[in-house]
Design a protein around this motif. Sequence first.
Motif, mmCIF file in Angstrom:
data_model
loop_
_atom_site.group_PDB
_atom_site.id
_atom_site.type_symbol
_atom_site.label_atom_id
_atom_site.label_comp_id
_atom_site.label_asym_id
_atom_site.label_seq_id
_atom_site.Cartn_x
_atom_site.Cartn_y
_atom_site.Cartn_z
ATOM 1 N N ALA A 165 17.570 32.846 3.982
ATOM 2 C CA ALA A 165 18.861 33.573 3.402
ATOM 3 C C ALA A 165 19.330 33.160 1.834
ATOM 4 N N ASP A 166 18.809 32.145 1.429
ATOM 5 C CA ASP A 166 19.182 31.583 0.136
ATOM 6 C C ASP A 166 17.872 31.007 -0.679
ATOM 7 N N PRO A 167 17.384 31.853 -1.728
ATOM 8 C CA PRO A 167 16.204 31.404 -2.066
ATOM 9 C C PRO A 167 16.184 30.205 -2.962
ATOM 10 N N GLN A 168 17.240 29.663 -3.125
ATOM 11 C CA GLN A 168 17.578 28.271 -3.908
ATOM 12 C C GLN A 168 17.311 27.031 -3.252
ATOM 13 N N THR A 169 17.160 27.387 -1.471
ATOM 14 C CA THR A 169 16.775 26.388 -0.555
ATOM 15 C C THR A 169 15.866 26.038 -0.720
ATOM 16 N N LEU A 170 14.526 26.617 -1.227
ATOM 17 C CA LEU A 170 13.321 26.297 -1.018
ATOM 18 C C LEU A 170 13.144 25.394 -2.484
ATOM 19 N N LEU A 171 12.204 24.285 -2.152
ATOM 20 C CA LEU A 171 11.852 23.679 -3.360
ATOM 21 C C LEU A 171 11.173 24.375 -4.155
ATOM 22 N N HIS A 172 11.649 23.987 -5.535
ATOM 23 C CA HIS A 172 10.971 24.950 -6.604
ATOM 24 C C HIS A 172 10.946 24.078 -7.803
ATOM 25 N N SER A 173 10.313 24.470 -8.801
ATOM 26 C CA SER A 173 10.210 23.993 -10.229
ATOM 27 C C SER A 173 11.111 24.992 -11.106
ATOM 28 N N ASP A 174 11.846 25.092 -11.889
ATOM 29 C CA ASP A 174 12.419 26.148 -12.563
ATOM 30 C C ASP A 174 11.561 26.745 -13.675
ATOM 31 N N THR A 175 10.900 25.787 -14.307
ATOM 32 C CA THR A 175 9.832 26.482 -15.169
ATOM 33 C C THR A 175 8.956 25.274 -15.630
ATOM 34 N N PHE A 176 7.820 25.899 -16.586
ATOM 35 C CA PHE A 176 6.560 25.100 -16.772
ATOM 36 C C PHE A 176 6.930 23.987 -17.918
ATOM 37 N N HIS A 177 7.897 23.774 -18.302
ATOM 38 C CA HIS A 177 8.524 22.723 -19.161
ATOM 39 C C HIS A 177 9.475 21.995 -18.922
ATOM 40 N N PRO A 178 9.740 20.918 -19.691
ATOM 41 C CA PRO A 178 11.074 20.173 -19.213
ATOM 42 C C PRO A 178 12.543 21.006 -19.670
ATOM 43 N N LEU A 233 7.910 28.011 -9.540
ATOM 44 C CA LEU A 233 6.632 27.671 -8.563
ATOM 45 C C LEU A 233 7.484 27.110 -7.235
ATOM 46 N N ARG A 234 7.162 27.621 -5.899
ATOM 47 C CA ARG A 234 7.699 27.231 -4.839
ATOM 48 C C ARG A 234 6.899 26.098 -4.173
ATOM 49 N N ALA A 235 7.092 24.949 -3.900
ATOM 50 C CA ALA A 235 6.263 24.080 -3.297
ATOM 51 C C ALA A 235 6.850 23.638 -1.853
ATOM 52 N N THR A 236 5.741 23.545 -1.152
ATOM 53 C CA THR A 236 5.667 23.134 0.523
ATOM 54 C C THR A 236 6.012 21.751 0.676
ATOM 55 N N ALA A 237 6.375 21.472 1.962
ATOM 56 C CA ALA A 237 6.222 19.865 2.215
ATOM 57 C C ALA A 237 4.650 19.497 2.083
ATOM 58 N N SER A 238 3.621 20.510 2.349
ATOM 59 C CA SER A 238 2.405 19.897 2.469
ATOM 60 C C SER A 238 1.970 19.951 0.966
ATOM 61 N N ASP A 239 2.541 20.528 0.163
ATOM 62 C CA ASP A 239 2.093 20.554 -1.252
ATOM 63 C C ASP A 239 2.530 19.103 -1.851
ATOM 64 N N LEU A 240 3.783 18.760 -1.104
ATOM 65 C CA LEU A 240 4.301 17.525 -1.858
ATOM 66 C C LEU A 240 3.234 16.399 -1.402
ATOM 67 N N ALA A 241 2.743 16.267 -0.060
ATOM 68 C CA ALA A 241 1.972 15.383 0.455
ATOM 69 C C ALA A 241 0.521 15.379 -0.288
ATOM 70 N N ALA A 242 0.157 16.629 -0.828
ATOM 71 C CA ALA A 242 -1.196 16.769 -1.478
ATOM 72 C C ALA A 242 -1.139 16.155 -2.971
ATOM 73 N N LEU A 243 0.211 16.332 -3.245
ATOM 74 C CA LEU A 243 0.560 15.807 -4.918
ATOM 75 C C LEU A 243 1.084 14.434 -4.832
ATOM 76 N N ALA A 244 0.981 13.729 -3.614
ATOM 77 C CA ALA A 244 1.375 12.244 -3.582
ATOM 78 C C ALA A 244 2.557 12.263 -4.142
ATOM 79 N N LEU A 245 3.555 13.156 -3.665
ATOM 80 C CA LEU A 245 5.118 12.827 -4.049
ATOM 81 C C LEU A 245 5.833 12.660 -2.665
ATOM 82 N N PRO A 246 6.924 11.766 -2.730
ATOM 83 C CA PRO A 246 7.718 11.718 -1.698
ATOM 84 C C PRO A 246 8.516 12.590 -1.246
ATOM 85 N N PRO A 247 9.272 12.698 -0.175
ATOM 86 C CA PRO A 247 10.094 14.122 0.158
ATOM 87 C C PRO A 247 11.381 13.862 -0.853
#
Length: 343
Positions: A165-178, A233-247
Amino acid sequence: MTRNLALAPLWIAQIATKAKSFRDNPILGSATLNAWGLHVARRRLADAMSRHRRLRLAKHIEADEQIRFDELGYFVRHGALDAGHFAALRREIQDIRLPAREMRQGSTVTRRIGLDDLWLAQMPATSRFVKDRAVHALIHYAASYAGEPTFAIQTILAESSNAEADPQTLLHSDTFHPTAKAWLFLDDVTEDGGPFAYVPGSHRLTPQRLAWEREQSLSAAHSKDSMHSEGSLRATASDLAALALPPPTRMAVPANTLIVADTSGFHCRTPSPRSTRRVEVYATLRRTPFVPWTGGHLAALPPFAGRFAQLEMGLEQVLALSGLARTAWRPVGVTGAYEPAKI
Ligand SMILES: [Fe+2]
């Protein structure tokens, strides 16, 4: 097709700008060019430039805050304003009614009231916060630029929501630079109130992240998720694990907390099991990533300084009416921050 070819010079020129949409720019979205390293090259250059600029901006912030930011990707200040200042600011924002615009994303409505100098003249406590050089310094460091952040009173009105219902509730990066976003919360944000969440350390461009970005850039233009194809870009929980990032860390924080984040790191608004209304002073600063200098921001100069929100809103409406750009924002007239949604 003829129209598309006519746009080719613009698409090429956009390589050197903050343009991020894989879908709207066939060059940025080209699987072949991205397999050859176009997206990765933009990502790496933007990262190198931002580190260079941050070296110069670091002297304006506290050393311990800088260390925490470099590690996490965000600043958190509890009790950001002294109690009297915060109470006065909150009262001003509760009482004032100003021209607003709203945007609906699924079950959530976002309202913004731009804080230009014209309005701030009636709001001394809010003005003191908006003009605070120490607050600007945090935003500058997070954005990796100096310049004029755009401030607004923002209200998030969420019906009980889920990820669809709300695309902002999916983990994402706003853009490719700070890029920086900041929130001063006017009310307590509870655990079940859809708090902001951020994946600590996800602002860093690690070799794993670069490989993930390359992978995404090969197919993002054709993603069914429109925000993903537009370069958030949207990231899933398995993406985080593959990137060695915490929840993600959920920021359930008391009123008068200031958060300033580099939203190129993974973040989201967590889904809320109940309807919520959150009011905050919001700020953003995003500039073109490929320059070595930190200053020279157009929005900080006359005739734009202090009038940026109104000019931006006017430009958005003109572009939308002429068919040159889409906008999801709708003007809703004079409104208070705590009123129900109008769209
Ligand atoms: Fe975001």
